[in-house]
Design an enzyme around this catalytic site. Sequence first.
Site, PDB file in Angstrom:
ATOM      1  N   SER A 277       5.400  70.612 -13.192  1.00 23.38           N
ATOM      2  CA  SER A 277       5.169  71.294 -14.396  1.00 23.38           C
ATOM      3  C   SER A 277       7.109  71.801 -15.380  1.00 23.38           C
ATOM      4  CB  SER A 277       4.812  72.149 -14.135  1.00 23.38           C
ATOM      5  OG  SER A 277       3.396  72.233 -13.663  1.00 23.38           O
ATOM      6  N   HIS A 335       8.869  76.339 -16.688  1.00 22.76           N
ATOM      7  CA  HIS A 335       7.963  75.548 -17.102  1.00 22.76           C
ATOM      8  C   HIS A 335       8.658  75.840 -18.966  1.00 22.76           C
ATOM      9  CE1 HIS A 335       3.837  76.322 -15.302  1.00 22.76           C
ATOM     10  NE2 HIS A 335       4.913  75.634 -14.883  1.00 22.76           N
TER      11      HIS A 335
END
Length: 379
Positions: A277, A335
């Site tokens: 991610s 992230h």
Amino acid sequence: MAWRGWAQRGWGCGQAWAASVGGRSCEELTAALTPPRLLGRRFNFFIQQKCGFRKAPRKVEPRRSDTGTSGEAYKRSALIPPVEETVFYPSPYPIRSLIKPLFFTVGFTGCAFGSAAIWQYESLKSRVQSYFDGIKADWLDSIRPQKEGDFRKEINKWWNNLSDGQRTVTGIIAANVLVFCLWRVPSLQRTMIRYFTSNPASKVLCSPMLLSTFSHFSLFHMAANMYVLWSFSSSIVNILGQEQFMAVYLSAGVISNFVSYVGKVATGRYGPSLGASGAIMTVLAAVCTKIPEGRLAIIFLPMFTFTAGNALKAIIAMDTAGMILGWKFFDHAAHLGGALFGIWYVTYGHELIWKNREPLVKIWHEIRTNGPKKGGGSK
């Protein structure tokens, strides 16, 4: 989405233990000896209990070969990596544990972009030769009998119909699928936890920063990440090119993991993380920054559309809130680090890094043209 690992484990007891503590029942002894469990999304560490009685000598058990653990140890949700067999202890000097990852991040990023520059040089050089080889191949194909319904021909047709970006990420997806399959092998669990999950409290700090970018324990986790990567592959490769994209993607995986390390050390919330991610957030942020007016939609809700710029703002706001409020389901620091790196690179990094690659390319050209200089004295 980089997942936090957690586990919970209790201690059993036998009749000999009950007799040695003054007739206390097995249940009472278990409750007294059970260490704090690893609850929620945070990986808490075992704290050794101090007891007011003398423990009977332990029987020496023969050492088992490392051929994996029993099936009971891994009967858990498909979303949870089996980490109960590996305990991570935070360093007494947490800031020092970031020194090696910092140097690794800087060194790996430099090597990634340097290798990409050389790769681009070799690709451009080979295209000239490929052009003439292609003319010859087309002539041979015109006089060669064609096979109808050949499986290899269908595969080649499918491959040729892919965009450059889709061809590039096909290799990345294949690597992720391979690592996902390795997670299913019980005898490899310890190795996978050690090298394919990133944690600043682990003894192995640097290599997992890259390897965990290709690591997924959950099929849904991997499928969601690879779908997003596939969706943005054509756009990002059109913006950066194949070679530069690979350098950005690999560097983003390491950089986002380093930001995750910093976040875990700063908050004291240690725990293993894995997933692509962070790197995918870099890709998404780069595309949304370059094409802010592009329209995006959610896969299961195609009727709702929004601009890429608004989507990026919402994602950054959510991950910032997750870091501040301590949400533990996702690694929000990774992230956020990936997204900020993507924004920075397409805004400033391309000019600072990629457009200054010429000196390295010239050195490589001289090496390829003239070969290494011979040492020794005069003839």
